[in-house]
Structure formats: C-alpha cells, structure tokens
Design a protein around this motif. Structure first.
Motif, PDB file in Angstrom:
ATOM      1  N   LYS A  44       0.840  -1.214   0.000  1.00 27.71           N
ATOM      2  CA  LYS A  44       0.000   0.000   0.000  1.00 27.71           C
ATOM      3  C   LYS A  44       0.872   1.260   0.000  1.00 27.71           C
ATOM      4  O   LYS A  44       0.542   2.258  -0.656  1.00 27.71           O
ATOM      5  N   ILE A  45       2.003   1.210   0.720  1.00 25.33           N
ATOM      6  CA  ILE A  45       2.929   2.351   0.705  1.00 25.33           C
ATOM      7  C   ILE A  45       3.491   2.557  -0.704  1.00 25.33           C
ATOM      8  O   ILE A  45       3.532   3.677  -1.225  1.00 25.33           O
ATOM      9  N   LEU A  46       3.929   1.468  -1.329  1.00 22.82           N
ATOM     10  CA  LEU A  46       4.507   1.555  -2.678  1.00 22.82           C
ATOM     11  C   LEU A  46       3.480   1.992  -3.709  1.00 22.82           C
ATOM     12  O   LEU A  46       3.823   2.627  -4.714  1.00 22.82           O
ATOM     13  N   CYS A 101      -5.277  -7.990  -7.963  1.00 19.82           N
ATOM     14  CA  CYS A 101      -6.547  -7.431  -7.480  1.00 19.82           C
ATOM     15  C   CYS A 101      -6.383  -6.854  -6.078  1.00 19.82           C
ATOM     16  O   CYS A 101      -6.882  -5.762  -5.778  1.00 19.82           O
ATOM     17  N   ASN A 102      -5.670  -7.575  -5.221  1.00 15.17           N
ATOM     18  CA  ASN A 102      -5.476  -7.111  -3.846  1.00 15.17           C
ATOM     19  C   ASN A 102      -4.665  -5.825  -3.807  1.00 15.17           C
ATOM     20  O   ASN A 102      -5.035  -4.858  -3.130  1.00 15.17           O
ATOM     21  N   PHE A 103      -3.562  -5.782  -4.543  1.00 14.21           N
ATOM     22  CA  PHE A 103      -2.715  -4.594  -4.551  1.00 14.21           C
ATOM     23  C   PHE A 103      -3.452  -3.395  -5.158  1.00 14.21           C
ATOM     24  O   PHE A 103      -3.299  -2.258  -4.693  1.00 14.21           O
ATOM     25  N   PHE A 104      -4.245  -3.645  -6.225  1.00  7.14           N
ATOM     26  CA  PHE A 104      -4.996  -2.549  -6.839  1.00  7.14           C
ATOM     27  C   PHE A 104      -6.046  -2.019  -5.873  1.00  7.14           C
ATOM     28  O   PHE A 104      -6.219  -0.797  -5.734  1.00  7.14           O
ATOM     29  N   ALA A 105      -6.755  -2.913  -5.192  1.00  6.02           N
ATOM     30  CA  ALA A 105      -7.784  -2.484  -4.248  1.00  6.02           C
ATOM     31  C   ALA A 105      -7.182  -1.663  -3.115  1.00  6.02           C
ATOM     32  O   ALA A 105      -7.813  -0.718  -2.610  1.00  6.02           O
ATOM     33  N   LEU A 106      -5.942  -1.991  -2.724  1.00  8.92           N
ATOM     34  CA  LEU A 106      -5.298  -1.279  -1.621  1.00  8.92           C
ATOM     35  C   LEU A 106      -4.976   0.176  -1.969  1.00  8.92           C
ATOM     36  O   LEU A 106      -4.707   0.979  -1.075  1.00  8.92           O
ATOM     37  N   ILE A 107      -5.003   0.516  -3.261  1.00  4.33           N
ATOM     38  CA  ILE A 107      -4.789   1.918  -3.638  1.00  4.33           C
ATOM     39  C   ILE A 107      -5.915   2.779  -3.082  1.00  4.33           C
ATOM     40  O   ILE A 107      -5.705   3.919  -2.629  1.00  4.33           O
ATOM     41  N   TYR A 108      -7.128   2.246  -3.070  1.00  2.28           N
ATOM     42  CA  TYR A 108      -8.319   3.034  -2.746  1.00  2.28           C
ATOM     43  C   TYR A 108      -8.992   2.633  -1.432  1.00  2.28           C
ATOM     44  O   TYR A 108      -9.765   3.419  -0.879  1.00  2.28           O
ATOM     45  N   TRP A 218      11.791   3.805 -12.110  1.00  7.27           N
ATOM     46  CA  TRP A 218      13.014   3.369 -11.457  1.00  7.27           C
ATOM     47  C   TRP A 218      12.952   3.622  -9.948  1.00  7.27           C
ATOM     48  O   TRP A 218      12.773   4.743  -9.508  1.00  7.27           O
ATOM     49  N   PRO A 219      13.080   2.546  -9.129  1.00  2.30           N
ATOM     50  CA  PRO A 219      12.925   2.706  -7.674  1.00  2.30           C
ATOM     51  C   PRO A 219      14.141   3.369  -7.037  1.00  2.30           C
ATOM     52  O   PRO A 219      15.271   3.221  -7.514  1.00  2.30           O
ATOM     53  N   SER A 220      13.886   4.060  -5.947  1.00  7.61           N
ATOM     54  CA  SER A 220      14.980   4.563  -5.126  1.00  7.61           C
ATOM     55  C   SER A 220      15.526   3.406  -4.295  1.00  7.61           C
ATOM     56  O   SER A 220      14.992   2.294  -4.312  1.00  7.61           O
ATOM     57  N   ALA A 221      16.601   3.678  -3.556  1.00  6.69           N
ATOM     58  CA  ALA A 221      17.185   2.629  -2.715  1.00  6.69           C
ATOM     59  C   ALA A 221      16.160   2.125  -1.697  1.00  6.69           C
ATOM     60  O   ALA A 221      16.041   0.918  -1.447  1.00  6.69           O
ATOM     61  N   GLY A 222      15.407   3.067  -1.117  1.00 10.23           N
ATOM     62  CA  GLY A 222      14.372   2.671  -0.158  1.00 10.23           C
ATOM     63  C   GLY A 222      13.269   1.857  -0.806  1.00 10.23           C
ATOM     64  O   GLY A 222      12.752   0.905  -0.206  1.00 10.23           O
ATOM     65  N   ASP A 223      12.906   2.220  -2.039  1.00 14.11           N
ATOM     66  CA  ASP A 223      11.873   1.471  -2.761  1.00 14.11           C
ATOM     67  C   ASP A 223      12.337   0.045  -3.049  1.00 14.11           C
ATOM     68  O   ASP A 223      11.549  -0.903  -2.944  1.00 14.11           O
ATOM     69  N   TRP A 224      13.626  -0.101  -3.431  1.00 13.82           N
ATOM     70  CA  TRP A 224      14.148  -1.442  -3.680  1.00 13.82           C
ATOM     71  C   TRP A 224      14.041  -2.303  -2.432  1.00 13.82           C
ATOM     72  O   TRP A 224      13.698  -3.496  -2.497  1.00 13.82           O
ATOM     73  N   LEU A 225      14.339  -1.711  -1.282  1.00 15.07           N
ATOM     74  CA  LEU A 225      14.238  -2.459  -0.024  1.00 15.07           C
ATOM     75  C   LEU A 225      12.792  -2.894   0.238  1.00 15.07           C
ATOM     76  O   LEU A 225      12.544  -4.035   0.669  1.00 15.07           O
ATOM     77  N   MET A 226      11.851  -1.993  -0.035  1.00 11.24           N
ATOM     78  CA  MET A 226      10.449  -2.342   0.196  1.00 11.24           C
ATOM     79  C   MET A 226       9.960  -3.373  -0.820  1.00 11.24           C
ATOM     80  O   MET A 226       9.181  -4.275  -0.476  1.00 11.24           O
ATOM     81  N   VAL A 271       0.171   2.802  10.660  1.00  7.41           N
ATOM     82  CA  VAL A 271       0.938   3.230   9.484  1.00  7.41           C
ATOM     83  C   VAL A 271       0.221   4.314   8.694  1.00  7.41           C
ATOM     84  O   VAL A 271       0.854   5.275   8.225  1.00  7.41           O
ATOM     85  N   PHE A 272      -1.108   4.183   8.555  1.00  2.00           N
ATOM     86  CA  PHE A 272      -1.846   5.099   7.685  1.00  2.00           C
ATOM     87  C   PHE A 272      -2.852   5.984   8.422  1.00  2.00           C
ATOM     88  O   PHE A 272      -3.498   6.833   7.801  1.00  2.00           O
TER      89      PHE A 272
END
Length: 311
Positions: A44-46, A101-108, A218-226, A271-272
């Motif tokens: 959800k963060i990503l 489907c799960n990741f897309f639903a988590l956007i909203y 292109w992910p940042s270093a933090g994005d790669w970790l996540m 978290v949110f």
C-alpha cells in the motif's frame, strides 16, 4: 508400576506432545499472518508512487529468488515434472490475479476493508466446491454462506454511497482466490507440495517480467528495499503457513486465521492513520461469524458416519 499405569503415562505424554505441537502450529500461523499484514502494508505504501504491476512483479521475483536455493531442480529431482501441468499453470495465473486485485484495491481501500472482503473466500470455496468437486453443502451451511455474503454487502454497501468501486476488484480477487484454493486441493492428489510451490514462483516471474517494462518507474534505494520486503514477507509467510499446517490440523488453525483482521486494523491505524468504520466492523463480524459456523459444521460432519450426510 502396573502395565495399565504405564500405558496411561505414555498416553498422557503423547497427548501433551500433540498439544505442544498444535500450539507451535498456531504460533507459526500467527507469525505467517503478521508477515501478510506487513506485505499488504508495504504494498500500500509503494502504491502511492509506483504502478501495481511493478509491485506484483517484485512480489514474485524476490519470492522466487529466495526460494530457489532451497527448492530447485538440482537438489529436488523431478521437481518440474507435473501430472497436471495445465492446472499448475492455471493455478499460478490465478494467484497472480489475486495478488494484482489485492494490490490494486489497496490503492483506494483501507487494509481492514480489503481484508473484510477477502474473508468471504471460505464461503466462495464452499459454494464452488459443489459443482467443481462434488462436495455439496446442506441447507444449514448454505444459509450460513448466504449470511456471510450479506456481511460482504454490509462492508461494500453497493449503491448506497459506500466503498470505492475498487471493492468490486477486491471481490474479484476473492473469487479468484477461492478457485486457486480449489485448484490447490486438486493438485495435492497429483503433485508434491514442492512442485506446486516451484510452479507458483516460476509462472509468476515468467508471466509478469515481459509486462513490467511498460509500467516501470526506477525505484529509489528505499523502494528497492520495500520491493524486496514484499517478496520476502510473501515467501516467509507462506513457508510459515506450510509449517503450521504440518504441525496442527486445519480445523484447529482455521479460527485463528481471522486474527489477521486485528493485525490489519492495527497496521492501518499505526501506518496510515485509518480507523475502521462501523459498517466495516459490522460486516466483518457477520462474515467471520458465518465462517466460524462453517468450520464448526465441518467438524461435526467429520464425526458423523459417512452414510449420514451433515446438513
């Protein structure tokens, strides 16, 4: 000490060992559910700055890379030989659809909202097991299923200004997950678990890799970790899940699966800053109650002689 006393002592020891084994199974299940809560939270963060397909790709690539040293064709002869290769591929594609489907639903949607809808999966399995596996449910369990779907409607409130339409995507993922579980049950009679796990990861990588360049950021270093964490949490979570079911019967573990909703509510708030609404909690309660009733009826059915079908 008499022979009878020795036998009773051995029985008590076996009972204590079985009880300890079941407690370990429950503990491993709860750890697996914690991994899945972390996975969804990270996804959800990503989602805030990355396309869903890129996150789905990372889910399978990093999972596959972590699994490969332990499960591969070199140290497991015959690993990629399946008696039902078409079903293996279809099952793996269903899992990709579930993830997307799960990741897309988590956007909203909030974490607790998507989880409340996902908890309808056992109800869907009970419905689909009749025409697909010949395992028909009786009138009482059918009534419980209908009540459970009413709980899903309470969460989504279609047509009443309720959740975002992404709730329909979450429900599509629920249906796909039910089909995935049924396919898993069928494959259990034909292929070993290692083969099924390997196909899941391999098909996930092969199916998503050609698509992801069209959505690449292109992910940042933090994005790669996540992104790596998404795959690692999935791999570790499923490993713990398999270990839990080896130690304890499914009927013992099933009620504890609903603890994931508590974890999702906690992660959503911490978290949110999401606070679950009354409709979500009420609907989730209805769905969980129906699921627990189905579990209870399943236990009763196993104690009844085969000639007397359970309702």
């Amino acid at each position: 000490m008499s022979e009878g006393s020795l036998r009773r002592g051995n029985l008590d020891a076996l009972t204590d060992a079985a009880r300890a084994q079941r407690l370990k199974g429950v503990g491993l299940l709860l750890l697996a559910l914690a991994c899945f809560c972390g996975l969804d939270s990270t996804a959800k963060i990503l989602n805030g700055h990355m396309h869903v397909m890129q996150i789905v790709w990372a889910r399978y690539v990093f999972h596959f890379l972590l699994m490969l040293p332990f499960v591969n064709p070199w140290n497991t002869p015959g690993l990629i030989r399946s008696r039902r290769p078409g079903l293996q591929i279809g099952r793996a594609l269903l899992l990709i659809l579930v993830t997307a489907c799960n990741f897309f639903a988590l956007i909203y949607l909030q974490l607790d909202e998507t989880m409340s809808i996902t908890f309808a999966t056992p109800l869907m399995v009970a419905v689909l097991a009749g025409p697909m596996l010949g395992e028909w449910v009786g009138p009482k369990r059918l009534a419980a299923i209908l009540v459970g779907f009413l709980g899903v409607l309470v969460v989504t409130r279609p047509g009443f200004g309720g959740l975002h339409p992404a709730a329909l995507v979450a429900f599509l993922g629920c249906v796909a997950y039910a089909l995935y579980l049924i396919a898993t049950r069928v494959l259990a009679a034909h292929d070993p678990t290692t083969t099924t796990l390997f196909f899941s990861g391999l098909v996930g990588v092969v199916a998503t890799s050609p698509v992801v360049p069209f959505f690449w950021t292109w992910p940042s270093a933090g994005d790669w970790l996540m992104l790596a964490a998404v795959g690692a949490l999935g791999a570790v979570g499923h490993g713990l899940l398999i270990a839990a079911y080896r130690l304890a019967p499914a009927a013992i573990l099933a009620p504890f699966i609903y603890a994931q909703l508590v974890g999702m509510i906690a992660m959503g708030y911490l978290v949110f800053g999401d606070v679950p609404g009354l409709w979500t909690l009420s609907g989730a309660g209805i769905v969980i109650g129906s699921g627990l009733y189905l579990i209870t009826r399943e236990r009763v059915a196993r104690k009844v002689p085969a000639a007397a079908p359970a309702p």
